[in-house]
Write a protein that holds these residues in place. Structure first.
Motif, mmCIF file in Angstrom:
data_model
loop_
_atom_site.group_PDB
_atom_site.id
_atom_site.type_symbol
_atom_site.label_atom_id
_atom_site.label_comp_id
_atom_site.label_asym_id
_atom_site.label_seq_id
_atom_site.Cartn_x
_atom_site.Cartn_y
_atom_site.Cartn_z
ATOM 1 N N ASP A 88 -23.933 -4.287 82.105
ATOM 2 C CA ASP A 88 -23.896 -3.958 83.049
ATOM 3 C C ASP A 88 -25.049 -2.438 83.648
ATOM 4 O O ASP A 88 -25.002 -1.826 84.722
ATOM 5 N N ASN A 89 -25.625 -2.224 82.264
ATOM 6 C CA ASN A 89 -26.306 -1.860 82.431
ATOM 7 C C ASN A 89 -27.681 -2.021 83.317
ATOM 8 O O ASN A 89 -28.521 -3.519 83.525
ATOM 9 N N ASP A 90 -28.527 -0.886 83.619
ATOM 10 C CA ASP A 90 -30.115 -1.948 84.132
ATOM 11 C C ASP A 90 -31.199 -2.177 83.418
ATOM 12 O O ASP A 90 -31.824 -3.231 83.953
ATOM 13 N N GLU A 91 -30.915 -1.826 81.891
ATOM 14 C CA GLU A 91 -31.506 -2.349 81.117
ATOM 15 C C GLU A 91 -30.560 -3.096 79.855
ATOM 16 O O GLU A 91 -29.961 -1.943 79.509
ATOM 17 N N GLY A 92 -31.099 -4.177 78.876
ATOM 18 C CA GLY A 92 -30.397 -4.641 77.701
ATOM 19 C C GLY A 92 -30.947 -5.843 77.297
ATOM 20 O O GLY A 92 -32.055 -6.695 77.916
ATOM 21 N N TRP A 93 -30.720 -6.353 76.655
ATOM 22 C CA TRP A 93 -30.957 -7.502 75.564
ATOM 23 C C TRP A 93 -29.257 -8.410 74.994
ATOM 24 O O TRP A 93 -28.121 -7.569 74.783
ATOM 25 N N ASN A 154 -35.732 -25.271 75.438
ATOM 26 C CA ASN A 154 -35.036 -26.182 76.538
ATOM 27 C C ASN A 154 -34.546 -24.407 76.380
ATOM 28 O O ASN A 154 -33.172 -24.781 77.508
ATOM 29 N N LEU A 155 -34.703 -23.412 76.438
ATOM 30 C CA LEU A 155 -34.290 -22.571 76.792
ATOM 31 C C LEU A 155 -33.829 -21.648 77.594
ATOM 32 O O LEU A 155 -34.906 -22.059 78.675
ATOM 33 N N GLN A 156 -32.887 -20.726 77.976
ATOM 34 C CA GLN A 156 -32.868 -21.045 79.299
ATOM 35 C C GLN A 156 -32.167 -19.617 79.731
ATOM 36 O O GLN A 156 -31.385 -18.954 78.487
ATOM 37 N N ILE A 157 -31.949 -18.887 80.482
ATOM 38 C CA ILE A 157 -31.337 -17.521 81.087
ATOM 39 C C ILE A 157 -30.587 -17.574 82.032
ATOM 40 O O ILE A 157 -31.728 -18.171 83.152
ATOM 41 N N ARG A 158 -29.371 -16.920 82.584
ATOM 42 C CA ARG A 158 -28.616 -17.213 83.888
ATOM 43 C C ARG A 158 -27.928 -15.840 84.079
ATOM 44 O O ARG A 158 -27.678 -15.281 83.194
ATOM 45 N N ASN A 159 -27.661 -14.950 84.976
ATOM 46 C CA ASN A 159 -27.229 -13.826 85.345
ATOM 47 C C ASN A 159 -26.568 -14.717 86.574
ATOM 48 O O ASN A 159 -26.803 -15.106 87.793
ATOM 49 N N GLN A 160 -24.984 -14.059 85.992
ATOM 50 C CA GLN A 160 -24.117 -13.810 87.111
ATOM 51 C C GLN A 160 -23.364 -12.839 87.658
ATOM 52 O O GLN A 160 -22.373 -12.890 87.239
ATOM 53 N N SER A 161 -22.984 -11.799 88.531
ATOM 54 C CA SER A 161 -22.616 -10.215 88.439
ATOM 55 C C SER A 161 -22.283 -9.922 87.192
ATOM 56 O O SER A 161 -22.101 -9.261 86.140
ATOM 57 N N ASP A 162 -24.174 -9.586 86.535
ATOM 58 C CA ASP A 162 -24.045 -8.866 85.207
ATOM 59 C C ASP A 162 -22.880 -9.860 84.105
ATOM 60 O O ASP A 162 -24.399 -9.002 82.678
ATOM 61 N N LEU A 163 -22.764 -10.659 84.453
ATOM 62 C CA LEU A 163 -22.830 -11.975 83.025
ATOM 63 C C LEU A 163 -23.610 -12.065 82.367
ATOM 64 O O LEU A 163 -23.970 -13.987 83.626
ATOM 65 N N VAL A 164 -24.835 -11.929 81.245
ATOM 66 C CA VAL A 164 -26.010 -13.153 80.994
ATOM 67 C C VAL A 164 -25.514 -13.655 80.506
ATOM 68 O O VAL A 164 -25.010 -13.506 79.716
ATOM 69 N N GLN A 187 -25.241 -9.680 68.660
ATOM 70 C CA GLN A 187 -24.999 -8.413 69.286
ATOM 71 C C GLN A 187 -26.084 -8.470 70.323
ATOM 72 O O GLN A 187 -26.463 -8.771 70.799
ATOM 73 N N VAL A 188 -25.993 -6.983 70.886
ATOM 74 C CA VAL A 188 -25.816 -6.595 72.437
ATOM 75 C C VAL A 188 -26.434 -4.952 71.772
ATOM 76 O O VAL A 188 -26.513 -4.165 71.468
ATOM 77 N N GLY A 189 -27.636 -4.728 72.880
ATOM 78 C CA GLY A 189 -28.351 -3.573 72.574
ATOM 79 C C GLY A 189 -28.878 -3.230 74.067
ATOM 80 O O GLY A 189 -28.837 -3.958 75.447
#
Length: 449
Positions: A88-93, A154-164, A187-189
């Motif tokens: 939800d924040n502007d930055e994270g992992w 085949n590494l990928q990252i997607r984002n939809q309404s803050d769900l990464v 984990q989440v940071g």
């Protein structure tokens, strides 16, 4: 007439309705603690396998994370994997990985980590988490290109309404990994510097983010699972014992002793409710001590200090059943004042510490709102009784015939009051308004003469 309220077994009070209600609340909180294992529709819509197979999916036990996978046909160690969580924040992992060791843990994990940058862009790469990471060394991308290591492709990252969601095709060395007993870590940071994820928070949710899962059956278990169950039991017992039964015992002593609703069985009900509440709360407190002693990575100092204070002084209140001064002792009134005010202070501290525990445990929001509802109900009951007390107290005495007038006690107030109380407060019949201890503040149960 004179009758002993303890002597008649045939007229003894029936079990109060409170116990079925508490049983219902206990089951309600237990069900709320066991959140659904089904993935969200949004996550399902974002996980698409590159091999045309339907992915299995389940919610993980912490951080509101979701996990999906597809075992490739005719393969035993190659599968597509999807991991998603809200940033939800502007930055994270967010990170997910596997560990070849004897148990799931951070050190030794081969992971894929997706990073959300402050400019709104995203990146994903592979990392090897070593003991140096725990010591504070920078965690930087690693290609994991050794012959006997995990292969991420085949590494990928997607984002939809803050769900990464991060995804990859993974090939595991068959001599080190077994998909029927796979140690995985997530984990989440909140912070990152370029491709370096910074240290994650150390809440219970973060510490317990490990599991051993059978990818064939979707069944997972972890070392932290036992502790999570104990925390749930700890929370429920303390909410029911300290947070519900003790206040109900106070209400019973204050409003049913003599005024405004005299009930000859008030003392029995008061004692039983307080003893049950104290017993449940003590069991919950003891479980909390066990949990605190077994935790190596975290401590909750304020919650612990308040819990020890509450247990110590509530135990002192319970000892009033045997150790209170006699009614004829000259310092009895001062003991009553201490007993009542300490009891009311304990009720306030209990509520504060329950909310502290809910904030630490971070269960489903149902817990918080259920307890707020309980407090609201107790406050409404107390307010209605208090209004009734003052209305009855301020009513002018009823006119009776001369014979009755000659025998009636004077004073114009409720029994044992003799007039309005000092200090503008409501009358404390016979020493009082109850407390989270045992005695009703006075000489024991009154006889009805």
């Amino acid at each position: 007439m004179s009758s002993n309220m303890y002597s008649s077994s045939s007229n003894s009070p029936k079990p109060p309705l409170i116990f079925p209600l508490l049983t219902t609340l206990f089951l309600f909180l237990s069900a709320a603690a066991q959140s659904s294992s089904e993935c969200s529709d949004q996550f399902r819509g974002m996980i698409t396998t590159t091999h045309g197979q339907t992915a299995k999916c389940r919610k993980l036990t912490t951080l509101k994370a979701e996990f999906g996978w597809t075992i490739l046909q005719n393969k035993t160690t190659t599968f597509d994997v999807f991991f998603g969580v809200r940033l939800d924040n502007d930055e994270g992992w967010l990170a997910w990985g596997v560990n070849p060791g004897h148990r799931p843990q951070m050190i030794g994990t081969r992971a894929m980590i997706g990073i959300k940058y402050t400019n709104g862009s995203f990146g994903v790469d592979t990392y090897n988490i070593t003991s140096g990471t725990k010591l504070g060394c920078p965690l930087l991308p690693s290609k994991l290109n050794e012959d006997d290591d995990v292969i991420f492709s085949n590494l990928q990252i997607r984002n939809q309404s803050d769900l990464v969601v991060i995804s990859a095709t993974i090939n595991l060395p068959s001599d080190q990994y077994d998909i029927s007993s796979l140690h995985h870590v997530w984990q989440v940071g909140d912070e990152a510097s370029g491709n370096e994820p910074k240290k994650h928070p150390t809440t219970l949710q973060n510490v317990d983010s490990t599991e051993t899962i059978n990818l064939k059956t979707k069944v997972g278990h972890s070392v932290g699972q036992h502790r999570r169950h104990l925390r749930t039991v700890h929370g429920i017992l303390n909410i029911v014992g300290w947070g519900i039964l003790l206040p109900l015992g106070v209400i019973m002593a204050r409003y049913f002793r003599q005024f405004p609703y005299p009930w000859k069985y008030w003392f029995i009900a008061h004692i039983n409710i307080q003893i049950v509440g104290y017993t449940l709360g003590t069991i919950g407190w003891a479980i909390g001590l066990v949990l605190g002693h077994s935790s190596r990575y975290y401590t909750f100092r304020i919650h612990r200090i308040l819990a020890i204070f509450i247990f110590t002084f509530t135990t002192l209140q319970m000892l009033a059943l045997r150790l209170k001064p006699e009614a004829t002792d000259e310092y009895r009134k001062y003991w009553d004042m201490y007993h009542h005010f300490l009891g009311y202070a304990l009720l306030a501290l209990i509520s504060v510490n329950i909310f502290q525990g809910i904030a630490i445990l971070k269960p489903d929001h149902t817990w918080k709102w259920a307890y707020i509802g309980v407090l609201g109900a107790l406050a409404a009951i107390t307010l209605s009784f208090e209004i009734r007390t003052w209305v009855k107290f301020l009513q002018p005495p009823k006119k009776e015939n001369n014979k009755s007038d000659a025998q009636a006690p004077t004073g114009g107030g409720p029994p044992n009051s003799g007039g309005p109380p000092n200090g503008g407060g409501p009358p404390l019949s016979g020493g009082g308004g109850g407390h989270p201890g045992v005695s009703g503040g006075g000489e024991g149960p009154p006889r009805l003469n």
